[in-house]
Design a protein around this motif. Structure first.
Motif, mmCIF file in Angstrom:
data_model
loop_
_atom_site.group_PDB
_atom_site.id
_atom_site.type_symbol
_atom_site.label_atom_id
_atom_site.label_comp_id
_atom_site.label_asym_id
_atom_site.label_seq_id
_atom_site.Cartn_x
_atom_site.Cartn_y
_atom_site.Cartn_z
ATOM 1 N N LEU A 14 0.825 -1.208 0.000
ATOM 2 C CA LEU A 14 0.000 0.000 0.000
ATOM 3 C C LEU A 14 0.861 1.261 0.000
ATOM 4 C CD1 LEU A 14 -2.714 -1.148 2.551
ATOM 5 C CD2 LEU A 14 -3.117 -0.600 0.149
ATOM 6 N N THR A 15 1.931 1.258 0.770
ATOM 7 C CA THR A 15 2.788 2.450 0.798
ATOM 8 C C THR A 15 3.569 2.605 -0.499
ATOM 9 O OG1 THR A 15 4.492 1.198 2.007
ATOM 10 C CG2 THR A 15 2.992 2.562 3.318
ATOM 11 N N THR A 16 3.761 1.508 -1.242
ATOM 12 C CA THR A 16 4.356 1.618 -2.573
ATOM 13 C C THR A 16 3.419 2.400 -3.498
ATOM 14 O OG1 THR A 16 5.570 -0.455 -2.286
ATOM 15 C CG2 THR A 16 5.263 0.324 -4.546
ATOM 16 N N GLY A 17 2.110 2.183 -3.355
ATOM 17 C CA GLY A 17 1.145 2.974 -4.112
ATOM 18 C C GLY A 17 1.185 4.445 -3.728
ATOM 19 N N MET A 18 1.323 4.734 -2.436
ATOM 20 C CA MET A 18 1.437 6.124 -1.977
ATOM 21 C C MET A 18 2.728 6.753 -2.490
ATOM 22 S SD MET A 18 0.274 5.421 1.970
ATOM 23 C CE MET A 18 -1.015 4.193 2.282
ATOM 24 N N GLU A 19 3.787 5.962 -2.502
ATOM 25 C CA GLU A 19 5.066 6.435 -3.034
ATOM 26 C C GLU A 19 4.924 6.787 -4.511
ATOM 27 O OE1 GLU A 19 9.619 4.701 -3.704
ATOM 28 O OE2 GLU A 19 8.136 3.522 -2.587
ATOM 29 N N LEU A 20 4.180 5.948 -5.251
ATOM 30 C CA LEU A 20 3.941 6.230 -6.665
ATOM 31 C C LEU A 20 3.262 7.588 -6.832
ATOM 32 C CD1 LEU A 20 2.603 3.751 -9.323
ATOM 33 C CD2 LEU A 20 1.528 5.975 -9.077
ATOM 34 N N ASP A 21 2.265 7.866 -6.005
ATOM 35 C CA ASP A 21 1.588 9.165 -6.057
ATOM 36 C C ASP A 21 2.577 10.316 -5.861
ATOM 37 O OD1 ASP A 21 -1.019 8.465 -6.598
ATOM 38 O OD2 ASP A 21 -1.663 8.427 -4.510
ATOM 39 N N LEU A 22 3.397 10.196 -4.827
ATOM 40 C CA LEU A 22 4.303 11.293 -4.485
ATOM 41 C C LEU A 22 5.397 11.486 -5.531
ATOM 42 C CD1 LEU A 22 4.583 10.662 -0.641
ATOM 43 C CD2 LEU A 22 3.493 12.623 -1.753
ATOM 44 N N ARG A 23 5.794 10.404 -6.191
ATOM 45 C CA ARG A 23 6.840 10.512 -7.208
ATOM 46 C C ARG A 23 6.279 10.914 -8.577
ATOM 47 N NH1 ARG A 23 11.697 8.542 -5.403
ATOM 48 N NH2 ARG A 23 11.691 6.978 -3.730
ATOM 49 N N THR A 24 5.009 10.591 -8.833
ATOM 50 C CA THR A 24 4.426 10.810 -10.161
ATOM 51 C C THR A 24 3.804 12.189 -10.306
ATOM 52 O OG1 THR A 24 3.934 8.445 -10.402
ATOM 53 C CG2 THR A 24 2.715 9.975 -11.831
ATOM 54 N N PHE A 25 3.082 12.630 -9.282
ATOM 55 C CA PHE A 25 2.274 13.836 -9.422
ATOM 56 C C PHE A 25 2.966 15.056 -8.830
ATOM 57 C CE2 PHE A 25 -0.913 10.331 -9.219
ATOM 58 C CZ PHE A 25 -1.310 10.410 -10.552
#
Length: 357
Positions: free
Chosen positions: A129-140
């Motif tokens: 789940l935190t990998t998904g949050m990391e994706l948000d922070l790195r992508t947007f």
């Protein structure tokens, strides 16, 4: 962790940070409540960090990764907990989210007291789940930048829905096999895990579509650029007047994907014994709420306007809870309910496509 602390964390605090999930927790078989509740609280704390817009994305990412290391046992340093209290807790406007961050030590104590299998499963799901949050922070982009960025492809959207929700269905299935022997056939474990993943993806696609207008205004477009390109659109165009109708074919397409996932979720539910009422209700409620939300979305000509939300009402939720509790043991009656909802959604889509042509 003392029983009084566990009771507070999995009772009033959990209710404060998620009323809807708290309802599900209350009907879970007892053996599942502690690991599922622990996973939810730890993931919710991580999500609160990731969403605190007054802190820069870079700093949020650093704190998120530090908390993940503390949860997965890479480090036993509690310094990150003090940092979260001083840097993040004070930024929360929701008092229960502030209290959650301040109560992380108790939640981590609860994690340590789970048996080895449950502790490993909770750590695994929180890492995903935190990998998904990391994706948000790195992508947007930073929410305050005024920029808007879209995911690139449909595969990126599919991966995102796995990271933030599909993995939960997989975890849920594993917890069911561990703690409710006989509820699911051992020979179906691989099939049920795959259905559980699709169950989670269905729910996340509902969230993505329902909250699309709000997310756009903080720079996040989960509608893939490849889909926008097919209609001559860019992410920023979705903020313009009339965008809801221009992008309606994309909405219909993704609702169709969600419906296919929901069919797997329905199969998942029907695989549960008819008298396993707690497990059935825990599945029925999100399916029915999700389908009714999709029905509102495909009927909403302004689905990208945050002021014209497609959320169902609290009274709708109460109606779903009451009716599903009565019908839970009957596959025949439940199937009629599901079929009526899906048929209405597909009829709206077909009518919308015909009007566009």
């Amino acid at each position: 962790m003392q029983n009084s602390t566990r009771a507070f964390l999995l009772g009033p605090l959990l209710k404060g940070v998620s009323r809807s999930f708290y309802l599900t927790m209350r009907v879970l078989p007892p053996g599942m409540r502690d690991p599922v509740g622990e996973a939810y609280l730890l993931a919710r704390a991580a999500d609160t960090i990731a969403d605190t817009a007054l802190i820069s994305p870079e700093r949020r990412l650093a704190l998120l990764l530090a908390l993940r290391e503390r949860i997965d046992g890479t480090t036993n340093d509690n310094g990150v907990l003090a940092q979260l209290t001083s840097e993040v807790a004070g930024q929360q406007t929701h008092s229960d989210e502030k209290l959650l961050l301040e109560s992380l030590a108790g939640a981590l104590d609860g994690l340590a007291q789970l048996d080895d299998g449950d502790r490993a499963a909770v750590r695994d799901i929180v890492t995903t789940l935190t990998t998904g949050m990391e994706l948000d922070l790195r992508t947007f982009p930073d929410e305050r930048s005024g920029d808007v960025q879209a995911l690139a492809t449909r595969d990126d959207l599919d991966r995102y829905t796995y990271l933030v929700a599909g993995c939960v269905g997989e975890f849920w299935t594993k917890m069911t096999y561990r703690h409710v022997p006989g509820a699911l056939a051992p020979s179906l474990e691989t099939t049920m895990c795959a259905r559980g993943i699709r169950f989670g993806k269905a729910l996340q696609l509902v969230n993505v579509l329902r909250d699309c207008g709000k997310d756009l205004r903080i720079g996040r477009c989960y509608v893939p650029a490849s889909m926008l390109d097919a209609f001559g659109l860019e992410a920023r165009d979705l903020l313009q007047p009339g965008a809801s109708l221009r992008a309606q074919p994309i909405l219909f397409d993704l609702v169709g994907v969600a419906l296919e996932h929901f069919r797997a979720a329905i199969d998942y539910t029907f695989a549960l014994p008819r008298l396993s009422l707690r497990l059935r209700l825990a599945c029925l409620w999100p399916i029915l709420i999700g389908l009714e939300t999709l029905e509102r979305l495909v009927s909403n000509d302004d689905w990208l306007d945050p002021a014209k939300t497609s959320r169902i009402t609290r009274n709708d939720v109460y109606r779903i809870l009451a009716c599903s509790t009565v019908l839970a043991p009957s596959n025949t009656l439940l199937n009629r309910w599901f079929t009526r909802l899906i048929d209405r959604i597909e009829a709206k889509i077909h009518a919308g496509i015909k009007a566009q042509n």
